[in-house]
Design a protein around this motif. Structure first.
Motif, PDB file in Angstrom:
ATOM      1  N   GLY A 176     -23.168 -11.894   9.729  1.00  7.15           N
ATOM      2  CA  GLY A 176     -23.682 -11.574  11.064  1.00  7.15           C
ATOM      3  C   GLY A 176     -23.329 -12.590  12.123  1.00  7.15           C
ATOM      4  N   GLY A 177     -23.976 -12.433  13.286  1.00  7.47           N
ATOM      5  CA  GLY A 177     -23.761 -13.341  14.412  1.00  7.47           C
ATOM      6  C   GLY A 177     -22.338 -13.292  14.918  1.00  7.47           C
ATOM      7  N   GLN A 178     -21.765 -14.458  15.152  1.00  4.60           N
ATOM      8  CA  GLN A 178     -20.407 -14.545  15.692  1.00  4.60           C
ATOM      9  C   GLN A 178     -19.363 -14.792  14.598  1.00  4.60           C
ATOM     10  N   ASN A 179     -19.772 -14.668  13.335  1.00  2.00           N
ATOM     11  CA  ASN A 179     -18.853 -14.953  12.232  1.00  2.00           C
ATOM     12  C   ASN A 179     -17.891 -13.803  11.997  1.00  2.00           C
ATOM     13  N   LYS A 180     -16.636 -14.164  11.657  1.00  2.00           N
ATOM     14  CA  LYS A 180     -15.583 -13.173  11.469  1.00  2.00           C
ATOM     15  C   LYS A 180     -14.802 -13.480  10.201  1.00  2.00           C
ATOM     16  N   VAL A 181     -14.301 -12.439   9.554  1.00  2.15           N
ATOM     17  CA  VAL A 181     -13.426 -12.615   8.397  1.00  2.15           C
ATOM     18  C   VAL A 181     -12.020 -12.915   8.902  1.00  2.15           C
ATOM     19  N   PRO A 182     -11.392 -14.008   8.452  1.00  4.87           N
ATOM     20  CA  PRO A 182     -10.002 -14.269   8.854  1.00  4.87           C
ATOM     21  C   PRO A 182      -9.079 -13.148   8.389  1.00  4.87           C
ATOM     22  N   ARG A 183      -8.207 -12.710   9.273  1.00  7.16           N
ATOM     23  CA  ARG A 183      -7.249 -11.674   8.912  1.00  7.16           C
ATOM     24  C   ARG A 183      -6.193 -12.201   7.937  1.00  7.16           C
ATOM     25  N   LEU A 184      -5.864 -13.496   8.076  1.00  5.01           N
ATOM     26  CA  LEU A 184      -4.773 -14.082   7.306  1.00  5.01           C
ATOM     27  C   LEU A 184      -5.193 -15.413   6.722  1.00  5.01           C
ATOM     28  N   SER A 185      -4.708 -15.692   5.529  1.00  2.18           N
ATOM     29  CA  SER A 185      -4.890 -17.008   4.917  1.00  2.18           C
ATOM     30  C   SER A 185      -3.564 -17.422   4.300  1.00  2.18           C
ATOM     31  N   ASN A 186      -3.269 -18.708   4.360  1.00  4.08           N
ATOM     32  CA  ASN A 186      -2.027 -19.205   3.773  1.00  4.08           C
ATOM     33  C   ASN A 186      -2.234 -19.650   2.329  1.00  4.08           C
ATOM     34  N   ASP A 187      -3.446 -19.409   1.821  1.00  7.99           N
ATOM     35  CA  ASP A 187      -3.751 -19.694   0.419  1.00  7.99           C
ATOM     36  C   ASP A 187      -4.590 -18.530  -0.111  1.00  7.99           C
ATOM     37  N   ARG A 188      -5.125 -18.674  -1.311  1.00  9.58           N
ATOM     38  CA  ARG A 188      -5.846 -17.560  -1.937  1.00  9.58           C
ATOM     39  C   ARG A 188      -7.340 -17.831  -2.084  1.00  9.58           C
ATOM     40  N   LYS A 189      -7.877 -18.759  -1.309  1.00 12.78           N
ATOM     41  CA  LYS A 189      -9.310 -19.069  -1.458  1.00 12.78           C
ATOM     42  C   LYS A 189     -10.181 -17.850  -1.186  1.00 12.78           C
ATOM     43  N   ILE A 190      -9.939 -17.187  -0.058  1.00 10.96           N
ATOM     44  CA  ILE A 190     -10.740 -16.009   0.279  1.00 10.96           C
ATOM     45  C   ILE A 190     -10.388 -14.841  -0.645  1.00 10.96           C
ATOM     46  N   ALA A 191      -9.088 -14.636  -0.875  1.00 12.08           N
ATOM     47  CA  ALA A 191      -8.637 -13.498  -1.701  1.00 12.08           C
ATOM     48  C   ALA A 191      -9.229 -13.589  -3.108  1.00 12.08           C
ATOM     49  N   ASP A 192      -9.210 -14.769  -3.697  1.00 16.62           N
ATOM     50  CA  ASP A 192      -9.718 -14.899  -5.067  1.00 16.62           C
ATOM     51  C   ASP A 192     -11.226 -14.710  -5.127  1.00 16.62           C
ATOM     52  N   ARG A 193     -11.954 -15.168  -4.090  1.00 16.14           N
ATOM     53  CA  ARG A 193     -13.408 -14.951  -4.064  1.00 16.14           C
ATOM     54  C   ARG A 193     -13.736 -13.470  -3.902  1.00 16.14           C
ATOM     55  N   LEU A 194     -12.952 -12.807  -3.057  1.00 14.76           N
ATOM     56  CA  LEU A 194     -13.157 -11.359  -2.900  1.00 14.76           C
ATOM     57  C   LEU A 194     -12.881 -10.626  -4.214  1.00 14.76           C
TER      58      LEU A 194
END
Length: 493
Positions: free
Chosen positions: A475-493
Motif C-alpha cells: 500500500g501507500g506510495q510503494n511500487k513494484v519495480p518493473r525491472l531488476s538487474n538481478d534475481r532478488k525479487i524474481a526468486d522471492r516471487l
C-alpha cells in the motif's frame, strides 16, 4: 451547474493563463529560479562550502556543485535532522518526508516553507487544466477519494516527520474537506488491508466522482468494492468521472481498470516525489506531463547512457531533445542541490516542455549489455495486451543468467494475469518481437545467440500483493519495480 463548479471553471481559466505565461518562456523562467536559489542559499553551510557567493552562471554551478544522490548528500541531511539551522536552506525545514531507501535505509527529505506550495499546487493545477480544457467540473460537487499514507506524524528535534502523502493531507483546502474521503480516522490506519476494507465501507454508498492513488492500490480497492457489493465500480458510482494517478505507468493496468469499472473513465497523470512535484498532465489531447519550471526547482538532465561516466555532460532545459532518455537532476528551495532523483524521463514536447517517466536509473536490465528500460517493457506488454486481449494485475522482469545446462540465458517475465490466457508461447513471441524492435542491443544479443528469446512465468493471483506484504511495503506510495538487474525479487516471487 452548481455555484462550486461555476467558480471552478473561472478559477481554471485564470490558472491556465498563468501557467501559459511561464511555460511559454521556459529558459527565462528557469534562469530566474536558478538565480533566486543561489542567492537565497548563499549563506547556508552548503552554499559556503560550494562558493555560492561566487557563482554567477550555470557553468560556475556545474563546476562547483557535483551530482549527488541521497547517500552523497547524507552528511548535510544528518546535520539538518539533528536540528541544526541554515545547513542546506535558510532556517529549518517544516517537515521531513520519510521514505525507505534501497541503499541508504530510511531517507529524510526536507520540506520547507518555500517548497511546500509546489507539492500542493501541482495536483490542483492538473485538475484545473482538465476543467478548462474539457469544460467538465461536475466532479467537484461529489465525493473525492485520495488513497494515501497515514497523516499521523512523529517529531525529530522539533521537526515533524511523516509520509509525503500524509503531510500533504494536512493541506487539503477547506472547500474540498467536506467532499473528501476517507475520514481522518480511516486514513490513520497503518495496516493497508484493514485500511482498504474500512475505505470500502465508508465509500460504497457515497457519490464518488474523483478517485486518486497509485494504480496498483486503487485496483485493490476496486476489487474489494466489487466483491463486497457484487457490482461493477461504474454502476456503484454512476457519477465517477475522473481518475488521478502517479508513481507508475497506468497503461498496463488500464484494461483491468476498465473491466472493474465497466466503462472508460478519463485520467490525469501526476509526477510527484518527496523531492518535489515535478510535472502534471495539462492536456487530455497531448502526450506527456508539463514540467513545473516555475516552482522553485531548477532542472538538469544527463543522458542516461552517459550517466555512469566520470564527468557526464549536464544539460539545462534549453538543451534537451525529444525522445532521449535523461536522468533527472533537481536543485530545490528545500535544499537539494544537483540531486539525482533516480527517475529517467523523455521529452514528448519542447513547446511547451512535457515529459514522460521512462523508468529508474537503477531499475534496468543490462546483465548482458542490453540496457533495457522500463518504458520498453511497458510498451511491449501494452502491445501484447491489445493483440491478445488479456489483462494483468502486475508484472516484473529479471534476467535468468544461470539457466539449465545447455540453455542460453534469457529474460524472465513474471506476470500475474487476471485470467491466465492460452498460448503463452505466442504472447512471449510478441513480447520478444517488440523488445527487439525497440532495443537494438537486445536485438543484437538475440541475433548473436547470446540470449534466447524471453520466457513468461505466470504467477498465481495475489502473488505481488503477498510479496509486497512480506517486504513491509503493502500500500501507500510503494511500487513494484518493473525491472531488476538481478534475481532478488524474481526468486522471492
Amino acid at each position: 451547474m452548481s455555484l462550486k463548479s461555476f467558480a471552478a471553471k473561472i478559477f481554471a481559466k485564470t490558472t491556465v493563463r498563468k501557467i501559459s505565461r511561464w511555460s511559454s518562456n521556459p529558459v527565462k523562467t528557469q534562469q530566474k529560479v536558478f538565480k533566486k536559489l543561489i542567492e537565497t542559499a548563499a549563506n547556508t553551510s552548503f552554499g559556503k562550502d560550494h562558493g555560492f557567493s561566487e557563482i554567477s552562471s550555470y557553468h560556475d554551478f556545474a563546476k562547483q556543485v557535483p551530482i549527488r544522490d541521497y547517500e552523497a548528500l547524507k552528511p548535510y541531511v544528518e546535520e539538518v535532522v539533528k536540528g541544526q539551522e541554515n545547513i542546506l536552506w535558510p532556517g529549518k525545514p517544516l517537515y521531513f518526508a520519510k521514505t525507505s531507501g534501497t541503499t541508504s535505509g530510511a531517507k529524510y527529505i526536507p520540506l520547507t516553507k518555500d517548497s511546500m506550495p509546489s507539492h500542493l499546487q501541482g495536483a490542483r493545477n492538473a485538475m484545473l487544466c482538465y476543467i478548462n480544457e474539457t469544460g467538465n467540473a461536475d466532479f467537484v460537487d461529489g465525493k473525492m477519494i485520495f488513497l494515501q499514507g497515514s497523516p499521523e506524524m512523529t517529531e525529530k528535534n522539533g521537526i515533524q516527520v511523516g509520509r509525503l502523502s500524509g503531510i500533504v493531507a494536512h493541506y487539503v483546502p477547506n472547500y474540498l474537506q467536506k467532499n473528501r474521503l476517507p475520514s481522518w480516522e480511516t486514513n490513520c490506519i497503518e495496516d493497508w488491508e484493514k485500511k482498504v476494507d474500512a475505505i470500502v465501507e465508508e465509500t460504497r454508498n457515497q457519490d464518488m466522482r474523483m478517485i486518486s492513488g497509485i494504480p496498483s492500490w486503487v485496483q485493490m480497492y476496486f476489487e474489494k468494492l466489487k466483491v463486497k457489493t457484487g457490482k461493477p465500480v461504474g454502476e456503484l458510482f454512476p457519477n465517477f468521472e475522473l481518475f488521478i494517478y502517479g508513481g507508475v505507468n497506468y497503461e498496463p493496468y488500464r484494461a483491468k481498470f476498465e473491466a472493474l469499472i465497466g466503462r472508460k473513465v478519463p485520467s490525469i497523470e501526476l509526477f510527484p516525489a518527496s523531492e518535489g512535484f515535478f510535472a502534471f498532465q495539462d492536456s487530455q489531447k497531448e502526450k506527456g506531463m508539463l514540467l513545473q519550471l516555475n516552482s522553485g526547482m531548477f532542472f538538469e538532465f544527463v543522458e542516461a547512457d552517459q550517466f555512469f561516466e566520470e564527468n557526464p555532460k549536464r544539460l539545462t532545459i534549453g538543451d534537451v531533445q525529444l525522445g532521449v532518455n535523461y536522468v533527472l537532476l533537481v536543485s530545490t528551495n528545500a535544499g537539494l542541490w544537483a540531486y539525482n532523483v533516480g527517475d529517467t524521463v523523455q521529452f514528448t514536447s519542447v513547446k511547451p516542455y512535457r515529459v514522460i517517466v521512462s523508468g529508474r536509473i537503477k531499475h534496468f536490465i543490462s546483465a548482458f549489455g542490453e540496457h533495457v528500460i522500463g518504458k520498453e517493457v511497458e510498451q511491449a506488454i501494452n502491445e501484447a495486451m491489445e493483440t491478445f486481449g488479456f489483462s494483468i494485475s502486475e508484472f516484473t522482469v529479471a534476467p535468468q543468467t544461470s539457466p539449465p545446462e545447455g540453455e542460453l540465458p534469457y529474460h524472465e517475465w513474471l506476470i500475474e494475469f487476471e485470467d491466465e490466457p492460452k498460448h503463452l508461447d505466442q504472447i512471449a513471441k510478441k513480447l520478444d518481437a517488440s523488445m527487439q524492435e525497440q532495443n537494438s542491443y537486445y536485438f543484437d544479443l538475440i541475433e548473436g545467440k547470446i540470449l534466447q528469446p524471453l520466457k513468461i512465468k505466470a504467477l498465481p493471483k495475489d502473488s505481488f500483493q503477498k510479496y509486497m506484504k512480506s517486504q513491509g511495503k503493502l500500500g501507500g506510495q510503494n511500487k513494484v519495480p518493473r525491472l531488476s538487474n538481478d534475481r532478488k525479487i524474481a526468486d522471492r516471487l
